[in-house]
Design a protein around this motif. Structure first.
Motif, PDB file in Angstrom:
ATOM      1  N   MET A 116       0.822  -1.217   0.000  1.00 22.29           N
ATOM      2  CA  MET A 116       0.000   0.000   0.000  1.00 22.29           C
ATOM      3  C   MET A 116       0.853   1.264   0.000  1.00 22.29           C
ATOM      4  N   LEU A 117       1.993   1.226   0.710  1.00 16.75           N
ATOM      5  CA  LEU A 117       2.837   2.412   0.853  1.00 16.75           C
ATOM      6  C   LEU A 117       3.970   2.472  -0.163  1.00 16.75           C
ATOM      7  N   GLY A 118       4.128   1.398  -0.943  1.00 19.35           N
ATOM      8  CA  GLY A 118       5.187   1.372  -1.956  1.00 19.35           C
ATOM      9  C   GLY A 118       6.583   1.275  -1.355  1.00 19.35           C
ATOM     10  N   SER A 165       9.359  -1.541   1.128  1.00 22.11           N
ATOM     11  CA  SER A 165       9.615  -2.960   1.376  1.00 22.11           C
ATOM     12  C   SER A 165       8.986  -3.415   2.688  1.00 22.11           C
ATOM     13  N   ARG A 166       8.760  -4.719   2.782  1.00 20.20           N
ATOM     14  CA  ARG A 166       8.210  -5.291   4.006  1.00 20.20           C
ATOM     15  C   ARG A 166       9.166  -5.084   5.175  1.00 20.20           C
ATOM     16  N   SER A 167      10.470  -5.207   4.914  1.00 20.74           N
ATOM     17  CA  SER A 167      11.445  -5.029   5.995  1.00 20.74           C
ATOM     18  C   SER A 167      11.467  -3.573   6.488  1.00 20.74           C
ATOM     19  N   TYR A 168      11.205  -2.631   5.584  1.00 18.21           N
ATOM     20  CA  TYR A 168      11.142  -1.226   5.996  1.00 18.21           C
ATOM     21  C   TYR A 168       9.910  -0.982   6.871  1.00 18.21           C
ATOM     22  N   VAL A 169       8.784  -1.628   6.519  1.00 22.82           N
ATOM     23  CA  VAL A 169       7.576  -1.545   7.346  1.00 22.82           C
ATOM     24  C   VAL A 169       7.898  -2.071   8.742  1.00 22.82           C
ATOM     25  N   SER A 170       8.604  -3.181   8.809  1.00 27.84           N
ATOM     26  CA  SER A 170       8.972  -3.773  10.089  1.00 27.84           C
ATOM     27  C   SER A 170       9.804  -2.814  10.929  1.00 27.84           C
ATOM     28  N   ARG A 171      10.793  -2.172  10.313  1.00 31.65           N
ATOM     29  CA  ARG A 171      11.645  -1.210  11.031  1.00 31.65           C
ATOM     30  C   ARG A 171      10.839  -0.010  11.529  1.00 31.65           C
ATOM     31  N   ILE A 172       9.969   0.515  10.663  1.00 34.77           N
ATOM     32  CA  ILE A 172       9.131   1.659  11.039  1.00 34.77           C
ATOM     33  C   ILE A 172       8.224   1.273  12.214  1.00 34.77           C
ATOM     34  N   GLU A 173       7.614   0.103  12.122  1.00 37.58           N
ATOM     35  CA  GLU A 173       6.705  -0.374  13.172  1.00 37.58           C
ATOM     36  C   GLU A 173       7.436  -0.509  14.508  1.00 37.58           C
TER      37      GLU A 173
END
Length: 95
Positions: free
Chosen positions: A68-70, A72-80
């Motif tokens: 949805m945000l364009g 990577s999944r690993s970047y989502v994990s770090r942000i979370e």
């Protein structure tokens, strides 16, 4: 004040414990949202809202959020992880 004072619990009824629990939960949710607004960057807030379904009631996977945000999944994990760490720190300071 008279001896016939009526409390909110009296008016609500017999389910006072469940009502108190519900009110407490709603107050905690408001507190969490206020902290999110004050402490998190916009992207961090969006990631948490999507991951945990804070707006829709339905959480999304890291992969879905990434799509949805364009990013990577690993970047989502770090942000979370970073956002949760910030919230934890702020909420501990408050208590």
């Amino acid at each position: 004040m008279s001896g016939n004072e009526i409390t909110l619990i009296d008016v609500i009824g017999d389910n006072s414990e469940s009502v108190v629990d519900e009110v407490d939960l709603k107050m905690q949710v408001v507190r969490l949202y206020n902290k999110m607004k004050a402490v998190l960057k916009n992207r961090e807030k969006i990631v948490l809202e999507l991951r945990y379904g804070l707006l829709s009631g339905v959480g999304k996977t890291q992969r879905e959020v990434a799509s949805m945000l364009g990013i990577s999944r690993s970047y989502v994990s770090r942000i979370e992880k970073k956002a949760i760490k910030k919230l934890n720190k702020e909420l501990k300071v408050e208590n």
